[in-house]
Design a protein around this motif. Structure first.
Motif, PDB file in Angstrom:
ATOM      1  N   LYS A  24       2.959 -24.942  19.465  1.00 35.28           N
ATOM      2  CA  LYS A  24       2.002 -26.005  19.163  1.00 35.28           C
ATOM      3  C   LYS A  24       0.670 -25.407  18.748  1.00 35.28           C
ATOM      4  O   LYS A  24       0.207 -24.422  19.308  1.00 35.28           O
ATOM      5  N   GLY A  25       0.037 -26.039  17.738  1.00 35.13           N
ATOM      6  CA  GLY A  25      -1.261 -25.567  17.293  1.00 35.13           C
ATOM      7  C   GLY A  25      -2.328 -25.711  18.361  1.00 35.13           C
ATOM      8  O   GLY A  25      -2.226 -26.567  19.258  1.00 35.13           O
ATOM      9  N   THR A  26      -3.367 -24.903  18.267  1.00 41.54           N
ATOM     10  CA  THR A  26      -4.411 -24.878  19.292  1.00 41.54           C
ATOM     11  C   THR A  26      -5.673 -25.646  18.919  1.00 41.54           C
ATOM     12  O   THR A  26      -6.487 -25.950  19.789  1.00 41.54           O
ATOM     13  N   TYR A  27      -5.837 -25.971  17.638  1.00 41.97           N
ATOM     14  CA  TYR A  27      -7.127 -26.497  17.187  1.00 41.97           C
ATOM     15  C   TYR A  27      -7.532 -27.770  17.923  1.00 41.97           C
ATOM     16  O   TYR A  27      -8.672 -27.892  18.391  1.00 41.97           O
ATOM     17  N   GLU A  28      -6.643 -28.734  18.015  1.00 45.75           N
ATOM     18  CA  GLU A  28      -6.997 -30.016  18.621  1.00 45.75           C
ATOM     19  C   GLU A  28      -7.379 -29.866  20.088  1.00 45.75           C
ATOM     20  O   GLU A  28      -8.149 -30.668  20.623  1.00 45.75           O
ATOM     21  N   GLU A  29      -6.852 -28.836  20.739  1.00 45.19           N
ATOM     22  CA  GLU A  29      -7.194 -28.592  22.144  1.00 45.19           C
ATOM     23  C   GLU A  29      -8.562 -27.931  22.273  1.00 45.19           C
ATOM     24  O   GLU A  29      -9.351 -28.275  23.161  1.00 45.19           O
ATOM     25  N   ILE A  30      -8.827 -26.967  21.405  1.00 43.81           N
ATOM     26  CA  ILE A  30     -10.038 -26.158  21.604  1.00 43.81           C
ATOM     27  C   ILE A  30     -11.279 -26.720  20.939  1.00 43.81           C
ATOM     28  O   ILE A  30     -12.391 -26.484  21.414  1.00 43.81           O
ATOM     29  N   ALA A  31     -11.119 -27.464  19.833  1.00 45.73           N
ATOM     30  CA  ALA A  31     -12.293 -27.924  19.083  1.00 45.73           C
ATOM     31  C   ALA A  31     -13.264 -28.736  19.940  1.00 45.73           C
ATOM     32  O   ALA A  31     -14.468 -28.447  19.956  1.00 45.73           O
ATOM     33  N   PRO A  32     -12.816 -29.764  20.686  1.00 45.37           N
ATOM     34  CA  PRO A  32     -13.777 -30.526  21.502  1.00 45.37           C
ATOM     35  C   PRO A  32     -14.393 -29.696  22.626  1.00 45.37           C
ATOM     36  O   PRO A  32     -15.551 -29.923  22.998  1.00 45.37           O
ATOM     37  N   ARG A  33     -13.662 -28.732  23.120  1.00 45.89           N
ATOM     38  CA  ARG A  33     -14.212 -27.871  24.185  1.00 45.89           C
ATOM     39  C   ARG A  33     -15.291 -26.949  23.622  1.00 45.89           C
ATOM     40  O   ARG A  33     -16.310 -26.689  24.271  1.00 45.89           O
ATOM     41  N   ILE A  34     -15.041 -26.446  22.418  1.00 45.96           N
ATOM     42  CA  ILE A  34     -16.050 -25.623  21.758  1.00 45.96           C
ATOM     43  C   ILE A  34     -17.321 -26.429  21.533  1.00 45.96           C
ATOM     44  O   ILE A  34     -18.440 -25.954  21.776  1.00 45.96           O
ATOM     45  N   GLN A  35     -17.171 -27.667  21.080  1.00 41.16           N
ATOM     46  CA  GLN A  35     -18.337 -28.502  20.822  1.00 41.16           C
ATOM     47  C   GLN A  35     -19.109 -28.795  22.099  1.00 41.16           C
ATOM     48  O   GLN A  35     -20.350 -28.847  22.082  1.00 41.16           O
ATOM     49  N   ARG A  36     -18.410 -28.965  23.227  1.00 42.02           N
ATOM     50  CA  ARG A  36     -19.110 -29.181  24.509  1.00 42.02           C
ATOM     51  C   ARG A  36     -19.891 -27.937  24.907  1.00 42.02           C
ATOM     52  O   ARG A  36     -21.020 -28.030  25.394  1.00 42.02           O
ATOM     53  N   LEU A  37     -19.291 -26.769  24.704  1.00 40.45           N
ATOM     54  CA  LEU A  37     -19.983 -25.513  25.014  1.00 40.45           C
ATOM     55  C   LEU A  37     -21.229 -25.358  24.150  1.00 40.45           C
ATOM     56  O   LEU A  37     -22.305 -25.017  24.646  1.00 40.45           O
ATOM     57  N   ILE A  38     -21.092 -25.613  22.856  1.00 40.81           N
ATOM     58  CA  ILE A  38     -22.219 -25.467  21.940  1.00 40.81           C
ATOM     59  C   ILE A  38     -23.331 -26.445  22.299  1.00 40.81           C
ATOM     60  O   ILE A  38     -24.521 -26.101  22.280  1.00 40.81           O
TER      61      ILE A  38
END
Length: 222
Positions: free
Chosen positions: A29-43
């Motif tokens: 399974k691709g990782t983008y949909e999982e990590i993108a919102p988490r990255i945005q919260r970190l930023i």
């Protein structure tokens, strides 16, 4: 990470299609949909408080244009800076960059560099870290005998504190050089105190030197 102002880089290759071509979970399974919102919260949590957060892109055959990838990572996800690295690969691998692809990549680098210069002339920040790092090294007079700082200016650290020559070797069981706990104990003995206020930043040489001093320990330098 934000509170203690860690410098952070996230390995991400672009938007969903780019990221999911090679960076998948074990299931496929691709990782983008999982990590993108988490990255945005970190930023968002880091904005105006911590060190700039960078994206580290590995460029493979068939990748989207460098400029489009840059625009997505900065303009949509919000990264402060983006660095691009052509994939390191043996010839003949499906993901290895062909000669024509490398030429196109360099053309894209030229365009992004022009964007960087244009932003600088307007006293604006631009996040193309390849050119920013190059300019900094030229200004500082850095003379690089090696293309990579593994084991020289940096070490990879696992979540358990094991030290490896670089992040590629972390937790692989190969090329380990000790662990953080051992190195810090060695530094305390060397400096004769508790590493408290008044000491400068720790360098890789400090850690390796301390590990050499402690090499009789069964977790010392291998």
């Amino acid at each position: 990470l934000v509170e203690h102002r860690f410098g952070e880089n996230v390995s991400i290759d672009g938007g969903g299609e780019e990221q999911d071509r090679h960076r998948t979970f074990k299931s496929g399974k691709g990782t983008y949909e999982e990590i993108a919102p988490r990255i945005q919260r970190l930023i968002a949590a880091n904005s105006g408080v911590g060190q700039p957060i960078g994206a580290r892109v590995t460029l493979t055959e068939g990748a989207a244009s460098v400029r489009d990838t840059y625009q997505h990572l900065v303009g949509e996800l919000g990264f402060d800076q983006v660095g691009f690295a052509p994939v390191t690969s043996a010839p003949g691998r499906d993901y290895a960059l062909a000669s024509a692809s490398m030429d196109a990549l360099l053309d894209d680098f030229r365009v992004l560099t022009e964007d960087y210069v244009g932003a600088a002339l307007e006293n604006k920040r631009h996040g193309f870290s390849n050119i920013e790092d190059l300019l900094r090294e030229l200004h500082q007079g850095v003379n690089k005998a090696h293309p990579c700082g593994a084991g020289l200016g940096l070490l990879g650290v696992s979540t358990e504190g094991d030290l490896g020559l670089c992040h590629r070797f972390v937790e692989s069981g190969e090329h380990e050089v000790g662990d953080v706990d051992l190195a810090l104990r060695g530094l305390v003995e060397r400096r004769g105190d508790d590493l408290g206020a008044g000491h400068g930043p720790l360098e890789v040489g400090d850690l390796l030197g301390a590990l050499v001093d402690e090499e009789d320990d069964d977790r010392g330098v291998r």
